[in-house]
Design a protein around this motif. Structure first.
Motif, mmCIF file in Angstrom:
data_model
loop_
_atom_site.group_PDB
_atom_site.id
_atom_site.type_symbol
_atom_site.label_atom_id
_atom_site.label_comp_id
_atom_site.label_asym_id
_atom_site.label_seq_id
_atom_site.Cartn_x
_atom_site.Cartn_y
_atom_site.Cartn_z
ATOM 1 N N LYS A 225 0.829 -1.204 0.000
ATOM 2 C CA LYS A 225 0.000 0.000 0.000
ATOM 3 C C LYS A 225 0.867 1.260 0.000
ATOM 4 C CE LYS A 225 -4.605 0.665 1.880
ATOM 5 N NZ LYS A 225 -5.489 0.408 2.998
ATOM 6 N N ALA A 226 1.974 1.209 0.766
ATOM 7 C CA ALA A 226 2.849 2.371 0.873
ATOM 8 C C ALA A 226 3.446 2.767 -0.473
ATOM 9 C CB ALA A 226 3.961 2.097 1.884
ATOM 10 N N VAL A 227 3.621 1.814 -1.369
ATOM 11 C CA VAL A 227 4.204 2.150 -2.671
ATOM 12 C C VAL A 227 3.140 2.250 -3.758
ATOM 13 C CG1 VAL A 227 6.506 1.274 -2.168
ATOM 14 C CG2 VAL A 227 4.794 -0.273 -3.150
ATOM 15 N N GLY A 228 1.874 2.173 -3.383
ATOM 16 C CA GLY A 228 0.831 2.525 -4.340
ATOM 17 C C GLY A 228 0.064 1.368 -4.955
ATOM 18 N N LEU A 229 0.173 0.161 -4.387
ATOM 19 C CA LEU A 229 -0.660 -0.939 -4.879
ATOM 20 C C LEU A 229 -1.734 -1.227 -3.835
ATOM 21 C CD1 LEU A 229 1.655 -3.663 -6.468
ATOM 22 C CD2 LEU A 229 0.466 -1.773 -7.567
#
Lengths: 333, 251
Positions: A225-229
């Protein structure tokens, strides 16, 4: 160079397997004659012997060899994708209940002739995974532990269902069902190849597209989630094709144990944990592995040994040795 | 610019962890959240990082309402270093850092993504670890790898949850000077730190969190005053003047 060599393995194996088999009616001299006629070196009337070679190689062995390869590839790709998805190297298509669901569906179709085998098995496989997924689903997320627990429960339910179907089925059909659950490829036909090739190749292409995202997902939900998935969305996008190819394979070949669990490990020992390498390698090595085992299985004895027994007997000890030798390639957590 | 938090409340389904929190994180500065264990510091960071969803209150990052951004839009704006991390599979350092590029990647990372990952690895100073399995590294080395991953993501705002834990003195100094570099290149850094001395020596601005609420400063009161710290941590401390701030001595 090594890569080209690796990806050409299936071609050699498929060709080689075509000319290996127990049939006494096919003599090597006739095979040579048949090849010469096929490539046009010699012309002339086909003899009974070469017609027989033609029938056995093109209508018996070729569909079996292709089906075996597809099934091996499907189980291995599915297994390695699920292992990445659940961040758990002990997961396989069986753990989510999808094999059990597909097996129940197929048994039902074998007992009740009105039901189409492939479709019923496929539908029940999907239902089983859907059940596992929704039982495990919390308010916002699906935790790994609850998903595996749900898979065990769903497996149990469908296995009980399978036993019930066997219990109420007449002895003649019962034998077919029992044989089918042991996993076998000797009933391979062009019909089975054509019914499974589309879902398997489609799912395989889908998984190949997801191969790098599997890396991101296997680092953990927060980290993804932190990298955008969005981890929930990506998990479904991996789960669906992995289920599709595994159920398609169970529908045509029954439950072939160990392949979906052991072969991904063997591959990981060579490629490392990067799914960008694992997924394509799983297609090639998984298919090749099952093809070699099936070729042995149909050559060593005069009768057909169910392939599921063979994969367990060969794959099991092999897997144990590799596991001991590899100093565990992943962390205990 | 920076981060603006307004009336933010949050609970995990039980007692409220954050109660109407309001504060500003100035853009282009190094801000530090201080507070006791369980005061809601990590939760606050997760909310700003978009890891946890919130219902009450508002968060704006560089003027964008966080609620209106997609997961990948958030990731391009905010980078987040989680507190603990232990993956199962032994990915190489390079592969772990590369995952920071996820919001830019369609299917498989390309050459540009690999370059960005390498740059981030060099910037953190761990090029010698490039091909090492992440799982075999020490806690401190892993921390540096995850910071490289945040940098590969190229965010405007960097959130660090205890970035100095597990780091030895030399790596602490290295990371602090890296943070200073990031800040002077225009990034906003917001970190949770446990060590008040490091905080007061290196931080530009401070957010004091007590029992899920912001502890505001009175007139003339400074974060490093012993009375403030005693109130914040509920223990007796003494402070020694140092440079223009103070060193904190637990007694």
């Amino acid at each position: 160079m090594g890569t080209i060599l690796f990806y050409s393995i299936p071609v050699f194996l498929i060709v080689l397997s075509l000319f290996v088999g127990p049939s006494d009616v096919v003599r090597s001299a006739d095979i040579v004659l048949w090849i010469q006629q096929k490539v046009g070196v010699i012309s002339g009337e086909q003899s009974d012997a070469t017609l027989m070679v033609d029938a056995i190689i093109l209508n018996v062995r070729l569909p079996r060899v292709l089906l075996t390869f597809l099934v091996g590839s499907a189980l291995t790709m599915s297994g390695s994708a699920l292992q990445a998805l659940f961040k758990n190297p002990l997961v396989s298509p069986d753990i989510l209940g999808l094999s059990a669901g597909a097996a129940f569906g197929a048994a039902l179709a074998l007992a009740v002739h009105a039901l189409p085998l492939q479709l019923t098995s496929f539908v029940f496989g999907l239902i089983a995974v859907g059940m596992s997924y929704f039982i495990a689903r919390g308010k916002r997320s699906v935790s790994t532990v609850s998903l595996i627990l749900a898979g065990i429960i769903v497996s149990g339910i469908f296995t009980a269902g399978l036993t019930f179907v066997q219990f109420v089925t007449d002895p003649f059909r019962l034998q077919t069902i029992v044989h089918w659950t042991m996993g076998n490829l000797h009933t391979a036909s062009w019909e089975k190849v054509t019914s499974s090739v589309i879902p398997i190749l489609f799912g395989a292409a889908w998984l190949l597209f997801m191969r790098w995202r599997m890396n991101v997902i296997s680092l953990g939900d927060e980290e993804a989630k932190a990298v955008g998935l969005n981890p929930e969305k990506e998990k479904v996008m991996i789960l669906v094709p992995a289920t599709l190819i595994a159920t398609a394979s169970v529908a045509v070949a029954g439950i072939i144990a160990m392949v979906g669990l052991a072969v991904p490990h063997m591959i990981r020992m060579v490629t490392g944990p990067d799914n960008r390498k694992i997924q394509p390698a799983a297609f090639v090595a998984g298919g090749s592995f099952l093809l070699v085992i099936d070729t042995i299985a149909r050559t060593v004895a005069t009768f057909e040994i169910p392939i599921g027994l063979f994969t367990t007997l060969i794959g099991g000890p092999f897997f144990i040795v590799l596991l001991k030798k590899s100093r565990m390639l992943y962390r205990e957590n | 610019m920076g981060v603006t938090v307004r009336e933010l409340s949050f609970d995990y389904g039980g007692a409220e962890v954050l109660q109407g929190v309001t504060f500003d994180v100035p853009g282009g500065e190094f801000s530090i959240i201080l507070g006791k264990n369980g005061s809601g510091k990590s939760t606050l960071l997760k909310l700003i990082a978009g890891i946890l969803p919130y219902r009450q209150g508002h968060i704006f990052v560089d003027g964008y309402d966080l609620k209106r951004l997609s997961v990948s839009e958030k990731a391009r704006l905010v980078g987040y270093l989680p507190q603990f991390h232990a993956p199962v599979f032994p990915f190489t350092v390079e592969d772990v850092v590369l995952t920071g590029r996820a919001s830019f990647v369609f299917a498989v990372p390309g050459r540009r993504d690999r370059e960005k990952a390498r740059e981030a690895i060099e910037r953190v100073g761990i090029s010698h670890l490039l091909h090492r399995p992440y799982t075999e590294l020490s806690g401190g080395e892993r921390q540096l790898v995850m910071i490289a991953r945040v940098l590969a993501q190229e965010p405007n705002v960097v959130l660090l949850d205890e970035p100095l834990s597990h780091l030895d003195l030399s790596n602490q100094v290295r990371l602090l000077s890296l943070i200073r570099q990031l800040v002077s290149s225009g990034l906003t850094v917001l970190a949770v730190l446990h060590e008040p001395n490091i905080a007061f020596l290196h931080g530009d601005a401070f957010v004091l969190l007590k029992d899920g609420k912001i502890r505001t400063l009175g007139r003339g009161e400074r974060p490093w005053d012993s009375a403030t710290l005693q109130d914040l941590y509920d223990v007796a401390v003494e402070t020694l003047p140092f440079r223009d701030r103070a060193l904190v001595v637990p007694i």
